[in-house]
Write a protein that holds these residues in place. Structure first.
Motif, PDB file in Angstrom:
ATOM      1  N   ARG A 170       0.894  -1.316  -0.058  1.00 56.08           N
ATOM      2  CA  ARG A 170      -0.106  -0.170  -0.019  1.00 56.08           C
ATOM      3  C   ARG A 170       0.997   1.251   0.127  1.00 56.08           C
ATOM      4  O   ARG A 170       1.541   1.664   0.852  1.00 56.08           O
ATOM      5  CB  ARG A 170      -1.078   0.025   1.078  1.00 56.08           C
ATOM      6  N   LEU A 171       0.983   2.032  -1.281  1.00 49.42           N
ATOM      7  CA  LEU A 171       1.778   3.116  -1.413  1.00 49.42           C
ATOM      8  C   LEU A 171       1.093   4.256  -0.837  1.00 49.42           C
ATOM      9  O   LEU A 171      -0.032   4.420  -1.270  1.00 49.42           O
ATOM     10  CB  LEU A 171       2.187   3.211  -2.769  1.00 49.42           C
ATOM     11  N   PRO A 172       1.805   5.101   0.163  1.00 46.19           N
ATOM     12  CA  PRO A 172       0.860   6.618   0.431  1.00 46.19           C
ATOM     13  C   PRO A 172       1.175   7.408  -0.738  1.00 46.19           C
ATOM     14  O   PRO A 172       1.935   7.399  -1.742  1.00 46.19           O
ATOM     15  CB  PRO A 172       1.850   6.914   1.611  1.00 46.19           C
ATOM     16  N   CYS A 173      -0.170   8.120  -1.041  1.00 46.25           N
ATOM     17  CA  CYS A 173      -0.203   9.294  -2.167  1.00 46.25           C
ATOM     18  C   CYS A 173      -0.725  10.287  -1.851  1.00 46.25           C
ATOM     19  O   CYS A 173      -1.561  10.447  -1.162  1.00 46.25           O
ATOM     20  CB  CYS A 173      -0.825   8.420  -3.479  1.00 46.25           C
ATOM     21  N   ALA A 174       0.220  11.598  -1.859  1.00 47.01           N
ATOM     22  CA  ALA A 174      -0.546  12.789  -1.529  1.00 47.01           C
ATOM     23  C   ALA A 174      -1.682  13.118  -2.431  1.00 47.01           C
ATOM     24  O   ALA A 174      -2.422  14.274  -1.958  1.00 47.01           O
ATOM     25  CB  ALA A 174       0.625  14.144  -1.771  1.00 47.01           C
ATOM     26  N   PRO A 230      12.659   7.864  -6.965  1.00 41.58           N
ATOM     27  CA  PRO A 230      14.046   7.223  -6.306  1.00 41.58           C
ATOM     28  C   PRO A 230      14.274   8.045  -4.951  1.00 41.58           C
ATOM     29  O   PRO A 230      14.691   7.304  -3.920  1.00 41.58           O
ATOM     30  CB  PRO A 230      15.380   7.027  -7.391  1.00 41.58           C
ATOM     31  N   ARG A 231      14.016   9.113  -5.060  1.00 46.69           N
ATOM     32  CA  ARG A 231      14.361  10.080  -3.688  1.00 46.69           C
ATOM     33  C   ARG A 231      13.148  10.088  -2.585  1.00 46.69           C
ATOM     34  O   ARG A 231      13.583  10.398  -1.459  1.00 46.69           O
ATOM     35  CB  ARG A 231      14.354  11.628  -4.013  1.00 46.69           C
ATOM     36  N   ALA A 232      12.117   9.091  -3.196  1.00 53.21           N
ATOM     37  CA  ALA A 232      11.000   9.197  -2.175  1.00 53.21           C
ATOM     38  C   ALA A 232      11.248   8.206  -1.137  1.00 53.21           C
ATOM     39  O   ALA A 232      10.556   7.775  -0.325  1.00 53.21           O
ATOM     40  CB  ALA A 232       9.766   9.226  -3.179  1.00 53.21           C
ATOM     41  N   PRO A 273       5.081  10.380   0.601  1.00 53.26           N
ATOM     42  CA  PRO A 273       3.795  10.348  -0.602  1.00 53.26           C
ATOM     43  C   PRO A 273       4.102  11.366  -1.452  1.00 53.26           C
ATOM     44  O   PRO A 273       3.217  11.425  -2.451  1.00 53.26           O
ATOM     45  CB  PRO A 273       2.681  10.859   0.783  1.00 53.26           C
ATOM     46  N   ASN A 274       4.660  12.634  -1.164  1.00 53.47           N
ATOM     47  CA  ASN A 274       4.704  13.649  -2.155  1.00 53.47           C
ATOM     48  C   ASN A 274       5.777  13.046  -3.344  1.00 53.47           C
ATOM     49  O   ASN A 274       5.528  13.652  -4.465  1.00 53.47           O
ATOM     50  CB  ASN A 274       5.563  14.551  -1.525  1.00 53.47           C
ATOM     51  N   GLY A 275       6.262  11.912  -3.048  1.00 56.84           N
ATOM     52  CA  GLY A 275       7.279  11.413  -4.058  1.00 56.84           C
ATOM     53  C   GLY A 275       6.472  10.277  -5.003  1.00 56.84           C
ATOM     54  O   GLY A 275       7.092   9.734  -5.848  1.00 56.84           O
ATOM     55  N   VAL A 276       5.363  10.206  -4.812  1.00 58.12           N
ATOM     56  CA  VAL A 276       4.400   9.014  -5.377  1.00 58.12           C
ATOM     57  C   VAL A 276       3.249   9.682  -6.434  1.00 58.12           C
ATOM     58  O   VAL A 276       2.582  10.589  -5.988  1.00 58.12           O
ATOM     59  CB  VAL A 276       3.718   8.104  -4.417  1.00 58.12           C
ATOM     60  N   LEU A 277       3.543   9.601  -7.514  1.00 57.52           N
ATOM     61  CA  LEU A 277       2.740  10.086  -8.793  1.00 57.52           C
ATOM     62  C   LEU A 277       1.836   9.090  -9.202  1.00 57.52           C
ATOM     63  O   LEU A 277       2.068   8.089  -9.353  1.00 57.52           O
ATOM     64  CB  LEU A 277       3.809  10.752  -9.999  1.00 57.52           C
ATOM     65  N   ALA A 278       0.492   9.475  -9.262  1.00 54.89           N
ATOM     66  CA  ALA A 278      -0.477   8.454  -9.875  1.00 54.89           C
ATOM     67  C   ALA A 278      -1.238   9.175 -10.865  1.00 54.89           C
ATOM     68  O   ALA A 278      -1.295  10.683 -10.772  1.00 54.89           O
ATOM     69  CB  ALA A 278      -1.507   8.169  -8.670  1.00 54.89           C
ATOM     70  N   TRP A 279      -1.659   8.192 -11.638  1.00 54.65           N
ATOM     71  CA  TRP A 279      -2.562   8.856 -12.940  1.00 54.65           C
ATOM     72  C   TRP A 279      -3.717   7.793 -13.332  1.00 54.65           C
ATOM     73  O   TRP A 279      -3.222   6.605 -13.197  1.00 54.65           O
ATOM     74  CB  TRP A 279      -1.774   9.451 -14.040  1.00 54.65           C
TER      75      TRP A 279
END
Length: 614
Positions: A526-530, A546-548, A603-609
């Protein structure tokens, strides 16, 4: 110490030497006979008359063979019809027939009692014409075989490039294809002439008179025996020696030493001018449809910028799409437009484009200056400008094999740009180069793109090359479009995992949005996402920077180091967390990778679309 390869080649060397000795021995054996020959009994008038008949008839027959044999060889080389293959077999049969049999067959056709022979009143036999006809029949296959092989060896890409430079079919044949094939054709013509000059069997059956040299030699041998042969053999031996010397001389004259300037790949002296303004409304749009056996290409694209790339794996149809744009392949039910111009309605020679295949398509028989003057509408002033601008002004007399890869690329560019072309097509332009040289040439081409106003289309399988040289990219596989759009957007948000794989992207996956905004992967992570804009249950694509990922004692996720990789000179460490593998920069990896580790995910390093089709 003798090398194993040298020891293995010794039997082959001895076998070759044995045959060479046998072939040379008769000539050596004839030397002592010069002094023992019966020179006093020689009828020099009849001898030189026979020589003249043979030289003249062989020359006329060779001219006839050349005029018809070259087109026939070209047809046999380029046609794939079954009937043409059968024809190719039949026209080579005289090579397998005994000469006397060839003579009998000719009598059936042109003899005094045949229909054709009666039509000409029997003048086709026992005449100079009969000698020519007999020699043509037995000698023609030598030129036909040579022509067919020569034309088969000519890369069709030269014809394609010549078409895109404005030349019609006849011009392409006489200015490109024939000159490239000519050395082999010339050798075949020499063999045909020598075969015609020495022809006896068919000639003696069709035209016993006037005496050709072989027939006269036979007559004299029957009457005077071996001592009279040497004076008659000397003209033949002299002609053979002259032909051999000319062959060796021409081969030596053709050989050149390739000059490879590895340090001359940049655009020497090239300083980009101000960035070229976008051509108002000059955008490429195409719908390419083509069926080849079981493969079908069906892609459509309407980009809005002028620096474009088509990317895909081998066999995906990207080169076929480029050839359709160039007009080199039929477009079964599609269209190609450039601005307001309907390119699809024009043959390739009228599309005003520059097409550069992988090896740049430089004609091997032309110097740099001739390459630039070759386009139908080449502008001399523009040619001089690009010669200087691209650092080619000292190379104008060199042939392509005397140029480095970088120099060849610049010559191909200059040749295309002398036409004021509005569309440049590159098919894997850097595929054959080593990495340092490829990087230099990519940067050089990018600089040139900023200066010219032409639309450029790069076909490549290298995502880095596409990102460098294009503003928009089309990703295709198995003849179908997977994704198209701005380079930054496509690389940031690939439509599918397959697109991400083709683009070489890492830390990308699919998942389902859960309550609380987390994204659950197929492996249960379960990935956190902002980004809280997605509905629960939505299927999304995700990408983790990678920095996340940070190794920390208080991290919420347990993981382990799974390996290391090197990409573009940078080292990355593979981290496995709950069945998912992520790459992080080596400098961010924990200093003690042994055992289980704890990781935090920003979470700020996880991009979703949204996932494709959802």
């Amino acid at each position: 110490m003798t090398q194993p390869a040298q020891r293995a080649s010794r039997p082959l060397w001895w076998l070759g030497a044995l045959l060479a000795v046998y072939l040379c021995a008769p000539f050596v054996a004839s030397v002592p006979q010069i002094g023992q020959a019966d020179w006093a009994s020689v009828d020099w008038h009849a001898t030189w008359s026979a020589v003249g008949v043979s030289v003249a008839s062989a020359s006329v027959a060779s001219l006839v063979i050349l005029v018809g044999g070259v087109p026939l060889g070209y047809w046999l080389a380029r046609s794939h019809a079954r009937g043409v293959a059968l024809l190719g077999f039949v026209v080579q049969l005289p090579l397998a027939l005994p000469p006397l049999t060839s003579g009998v067959l000719l009598l059936f056709l042109i003899g005094p009692y045949s229909g054709i022979g009666q039509l000409f009143g029997g003048s086709l036999t026992d005449s100079f014409t009969g000698i020519v006809l007999a020699e043509t029949f037995v000698a023609a296959p030598f030129l036909i075989v040579a022509s067919r092989s020569a034309f088969s060896a000519v890369d069709p890409v030269y014809d394609d490039v010549a078409a895109t430079l404005g030349h019609r079919a006849a011009s392409r044949f006489f200015r490109v294809t024939l000159p490239i094939a000519w050395p082999a054709i010339r050798a075949g013509l020499a063999l045909a002439w020598l075969r015609a000059f020495g022809e006896f069997g068919a000639t003696v059956m069709v035209a016993y008179h006037p005496y050709s040299l072989p027939v006269y030699t036979y007559v004299v041998f029957g009457g005077q025996g071996l001592p009279a042969m040497m004076p008659l053999l000397l003209p033949t031996l002299a002609i053979a020696i002259v032909c051999a010397v000319l062959s060796v001389y021409s081969r030596s004259a053709r050989s050149t030493v390739a000059v490879n300037h590895d340090n001359a790949d940049e655009l020497t002296g090239f300083t980009p001018a101000a960035t070229a303004a976008e051509n108002g409304g000059l955008h490429l749009a195409f719908a390419a449809q083509r069926r080849l056996g079981t493969f079908t290409l069906d892609v459509a694209w309407r980009p809005q910028t002028r620096r474009l790339a088509i990317i895909g794996p081998s066999g995906s149809g990207k080169s076929l799409a480029l050839r359709i744009i160039a007009g080199l392949e039929p477009n079964d039910a599609g269209s190609v437009t450039l601005g307001a111009t309907d390119l699809g309605a024009l043959p390739p020679e009228r599309r005003q484009i520059g097409y550069m295949p992988q090896d740049y398509g430089l004609f091997p028989h032309m110097t740099v200056a001739q390459q630039l003057a070759f386009p139908v509408d080449a502008d001399a002033a523009s040619a001089r400008y690009w010669l200087t601008h691209l650092g080619l002004d000292t190379l104008t007399e060199r042939l392509p094999q005397q140029l480095s890869f970088g120099q060849r690329q610049r010559v191909a560019l200059a040749r295309a740009l002398t036409r004021h072309t509005q569309l440049l097509l590159f098919d894997e332009p850097f595929a054959a180069l080593d990495t340092p040289r490829r990087r230099r040439l990519q940067q050089s081409l990018r600089s040139l793109q900023r200066e010219i106003g032409a639309v450029t289309v790069i076909v490549t399988h290298d995502p880095d090359e596409a990102a460098l040289l294009a503003d928009e990219v089309l990703v295709i596989e198995q003849g179908r479009m997977l994704q198209a759009g701005a380079v930054a957007e496509v690389f940031r948000r690939p439509a599918t995992l397959r697109v991400a794989d083709l683009l070489g992207l890492h830390n990308v996956g699919e998942g389902i949005v859960n309550a609380g905004g987390t994204i659950e992967t197929p492996n249960g992570l379960r990935l956190p996402c902002a980004d809280a804009s997605f509905k629960v249950g939505s299927r999304v694509m995700w990408r983790v920077s990678p920095r996340a990922l940070v190794a920390t004692r208080d991290g919420a996720w347990q993981g382990r180091i799974a390996g290391m990789s090197l990409r573009h000179g940078d080292r990355y460490v593979a981290v496995e967390i709950a069945g998912e593998t992520f790459d992080i920069a080596a400098e961010d990896a924990p200093s003690t990778p042994a055992g289980d580790l704890r990781f935090a995910i920003d979470p700020n390093g996880v991009l979703a679309w949204p996932a494709h089709g959802s």
